[in-house]
Design a protein around this motif. Structure first.
Motif, PDB file in Angstrom:
ATOM      1  N   PHE A 140       3.472  12.204  -2.288  1.00  0.00           N
ATOM      2  CA  PHE A 140       2.753  11.133  -2.991  1.00  0.00           C
ATOM      3  C   PHE A 140       1.314  11.541  -3.339  1.00  0.00           C
ATOM      4  CE2 PHE A 140       3.384  10.167   1.579  1.00  0.00           C
ATOM      5  CZ  PHE A 140       2.112  10.428   2.051  1.00  0.00           C
ATOM      6  N   LEU A 190      -7.024   6.761  -2.212  1.00  0.00           N
ATOM      7  CA  LEU A 190      -7.070   6.884  -3.672  1.00  0.00           C
ATOM      8  C   LEU A 190      -7.751   5.661  -4.299  1.00  0.00           C
ATOM      9  CD1 LEU A 190      -6.192   8.400  -6.259  1.00  0.00           C
ATOM     10  CD2 LEU A 190      -3.989   7.175  -6.112  1.00  0.00           C
ATOM     11  N   HIS A 216      -2.812   7.352   2.050  1.00  0.00           N
ATOM     12  CA  HIS A 216      -3.224   8.042   0.821  1.00  0.00           C
ATOM     13  C   HIS A 216      -3.596   7.059  -0.286  1.00  0.00           C
ATOM     14  CE1 HIS A 216      -3.783  10.898  -2.288  1.00  0.00           C
ATOM     15  NE2 HIS A 216      -2.797  10.400  -3.012  1.00  0.00           N
ATOM     16  N   HIS A 217      -2.807   6.012  -0.443  1.00  0.00           N
ATOM     17  CA  HIS A 217      -3.101   5.094  -1.553  1.00  0.00           C
ATOM     18  C   HIS A 217      -4.360   4.267  -1.293  1.00  0.00           C
ATOM     19  CE1 HIS A 217       1.352   5.836  -2.440  1.00  0.00           C
ATOM     20  NE2 HIS A 217       0.608   6.573  -3.240  1.00  0.00           N
ATOM     21  N   ASP A 272      -5.819  13.943  -7.143  1.00  0.00           N
ATOM     22  CA  ASP A 272      -6.117  12.786  -6.291  1.00  0.00           C
ATOM     23  C   ASP A 272      -7.278  13.061  -5.338  1.00  0.00           C
ATOM     24  OD1 ASP A 272      -4.060  11.394  -7.463  1.00  0.00           O
ATOM     25  OD2 ASP A 272      -2.810  11.252  -5.658  1.00  0.00           O
ATOM     26  N   TRP A 302       0.792  -1.244   0.000  1.00  0.00           N
ATOM     27  CA  TRP A 302       0.000   0.000   0.000  1.00  0.00           C
ATOM     28  C   TRP A 302       0.818   1.284   0.000  1.00  0.00           C
ATOM     29  CZ3 TRP A 302      -4.445   0.061  -2.092  1.00  0.00           C
ATOM     30  CH2 TRP A 302      -5.282  -1.055  -2.017  1.00  0.00           C
ATOM     31  N   ARG A 322       1.984   3.528  -5.016  1.00  0.00           N
ATOM     32  CA  ARG A 322       0.812   4.042  -5.733  1.00  0.00           C
ATOM     33  C   ARG A 322       0.201   2.990  -6.661  1.00  0.00           C
ATOM     34  NH1 ARG A 322      -1.031   9.299  -6.858  1.00  0.00           N
ATOM     35  NH2 ARG A 322      -2.290   9.436  -8.739  1.00  0.00           N
ATOM     36  N   ASP A 323       1.063   2.170  -7.255  1.00  0.00           N
ATOM     37  CA  ASP A 323       0.562   1.187  -8.215  1.00  0.00           C
ATOM     38  C   ASP A 323      -0.495   0.256  -7.602  1.00  0.00           C
ATOM     39  OD1 ASP A 323       0.779   0.099 -10.936  1.00  0.00           O
ATOM     40  OD2 ASP A 323       1.430  -1.719  -9.896  1.00  0.00           O
ATOM     41  N   THR A 324      -0.405   0.011  -6.296  1.00  0.00           N
ATOM     42  CA  THR A 324      -1.380  -0.874  -5.642  1.00  0.00           C
ATOM     43  C   THR A 324      -2.801  -0.328  -5.798  1.00  0.00           C
ATOM     44  OG1 THR A 324       0.340  -1.609  -4.124  1.00  0.00           O
ATOM     45  CG2 THR A 324      -1.936  -2.058  -3.467  1.00  0.00           C
ATOM     46  N   ALA A 325      -2.938   0.997  -5.746  1.00  0.00           N
ATOM     47  CA  ALA A 325      -4.263   1.612  -5.918  1.00  0.00           C
ATOM     48  C   ALA A 325      -4.794   1.365  -7.333  1.00  0.00           C
ATOM     49  CB  ALA A 325      -4.207   3.107  -5.611  1.00  0.00           C
TER      50      ALA A 325
END
Ligand code: PNW
Length: 467
Positions: free
Chosen positions: A275, A199, A195-196, A280, A134, A137-140
């Motif tokens: 980030f 998002l 944050h992620h 966002d 998490w 960012r790619d996880t989101a």
């Protein structure tokens, strides 16, 4: 005294989560999640318990839905295991996994029970954790793809889509204090995870709007009722700081479209929040049909000067009482009792206070209690019954507190008891029992506790039975 009644149409439900009940951890193409890895790591869970078998719900789901029907529930809140439907967390979906949830949803609809599906109750595919988890960012973005797959398959047969369960736990316990999977202790990573997760909620929320326009959209937060140890200005500021980290880090972007300025300032020594990219916060603030609220206990804090003895102690408080983030200037205090078997203090007034705060700050936002309940050391009596008087008393007082909030003007649409069944209580394994139905883990026999019979009376009459 007349018995308390609830508004017409008030939803009575119960809740579970995939990793806590399903078992079948390697069946039908399911991939590993961070909770498989974590629970199989020596020393991480009490007695080394894992969710490999759990309550065997993957095989006993039809029987379990029978109990739901018999209890008279209007709705059932369950979670979908990402590693079951998309084992690697990206790319191919696993039809056998999708079929399991599709059957579950169809059967609920046949029984006249609303399916309330949580997309993420903590079981991140291990491959995505290996790629950064998490804090990345790619996880989101992967979550958005996963959401499109399950919403595409189940659509508006699911009455309510809940993106996340308790992102506070995923971020701060998973990446801050490390008492949940994946067990990392990286303060800056925990805030990036916050944050992620936010998002990912916004991205998935838009998927729901597009692919299942008739479904309701929600997210479930475990909001903290934070009280000061004294009426000093310093303690009031400690409350403000923890409120920013625990509550407004989520409520801000989700419901007001921005992170609170004081949160960014307080955490500047830990991260610069770079980030958060342009746009966002707008993505995150997708309107919610209902905000899910989980409530168990309260939190007591005081300002800490960095020198006096610190009383941080998870004996008489939730994990919220261990330092879960770099809050070096705040001390979490043990709370007055009584306590549940988790060591969590019992204080129904916090339920009313929380709901009234939300209805004051977000007046047009419908609310739902998506979890509330208690672990106690249940005993099976010689007559074979489980006289869990303390759980009945806990539920009675907290549901009464929900009623008090409704009287005070809060728009609360329903209540889900945690939990339908005894289950894998994360770091505490099978040692802590939250179910209103007992599970004998040797035989997988289900037995209604007195609390289940009591709850059945409530669902049938819509009136709170005096214990
Ligand atoms: C929630 N804390 O977890 C979860 O949604 C459930 O899966 C869980 O079984 C239930 O509450 C009981 O624990 C929490 O430390 C775990 O404050 C920890 C905390 C709060 C909620």
């Amino acid at each position: 005294m007349t018995a308390r009644s609830f508004p017409e149409g008030f939803v009575w439900g119960s809740a579970t989560a995939a990793y806590q009940i399903e078992g079948a951890a390697t069946e039908d193409g399911r991939g590993p999640s961070i909770w498989d890895t974590y629970s199989h790591t020596p020393g991480r869970t009490l007695n080394g318990d894992t969710g490999d078998v759990a309550a065997d719900h993957y095989h006993r789901w039809a029987e379990d839905l029978g109990h739901i029907k018999e209890l008279g529930l209007d709705a059932y809140r369950f979670s979908i295991a990402w590693p079951r439907v998309q084992p690697g967390g990206s790319g191919a979906f696993n039809q056998a996994g999708i079929d399991f949830y599709s059957r579950l949803v169809d059967r609920l609809l046949e029984l006249g029970v609303r399916p309330v599906a949580t997309m993420y109750h903590w079981d991140l595919p291990q491959e995505l954790e290996d790629a950064g988890g998490w804090p990345a960012r790619d996880t989101a973005l992967r979550f958005q793809e996963y959401a499109a797959g399950i919403v595409g398959a189940l659509g508006d047969r699911v009455h309510t889509w809940t993106t996340f369960n308790e992102p506070w736990c995923s971020a701060y316990l998973g990446y801050g204090s490390g008492v949940h999977a994946p067990g990392r202790t990286e303060p800056a990573g925990a805030l990036a995870a916050v944050h992620h997760l936010n998002l990912a909620h916004g991205l998935a929320g838009r998927v729901v709007r597009e692919l299942a326009p008739a479904a309701e959209l929600s997210v479930t937060l475990n909001l903290h009722v934070i009280r000061p140890a004294s009426d000093s200005a310093a303690d009031a500021d400690a409350v403000r700081r923890i409120d920013a980290l625990a509550n407004r880090a989520f409520l801000g972007p989700l419901l007001s479209g921005a992170y609170p300025a004081d949160l960014l300032a307080d955490t500047a020594p830990v991260t610069d929040w770079s980030f958060v990219r342009d746009g966002d916060e707008k993505t995150i603030a997708v309107p919610l049909d209902v905000l899910g609220v989980n409530y168990y206990s309260t939190t007591l804090v005081r300002a800490w000067d960095g020198t006096s003895a610190r009383s941080d102690n998870d004996g008489h408080g939730s994990s919220a009482h261990t330092p879960w983030i770099a809050a070096d200037d705040v001390d979490f205090l043990p709370q007055p009792g009584p306590y549940t078997a988790m060591g969590w203090n019992i204080d129904p007034s916090g339920m009313t206070e929380l709901l009234l705060r939300l209805s004051r700050e977000y007046p047009n936002q419908p609310l739902m209690i998506t979890e509330n309940g208690a672990a106690f050391p249940d005993e099976v009596s010689p007559d074979g019954r489980i006289h869990d008087d303390r759980r009945v008393d806990y539920l009675y007082r907290h549901i009464d507190a929900v009623g008090a909030a409704i009287d005070g003007g809060a728009d609360v649409r329903g209540y889900f008891v945690w939990s339908l069944l005894d289950n894998f209580e994360w770091g505490y394994g099978y040692d802590r029992r939250f179910g209103i139905i007992r599970v004998d883990y040797d035989t997988q026999l289900r037995t209604w506790k007195d609390s289940a019979y009591w709850y059945q009376t409530l669902t049938r009459t819509n009136t709170l039975p005096t214990p």
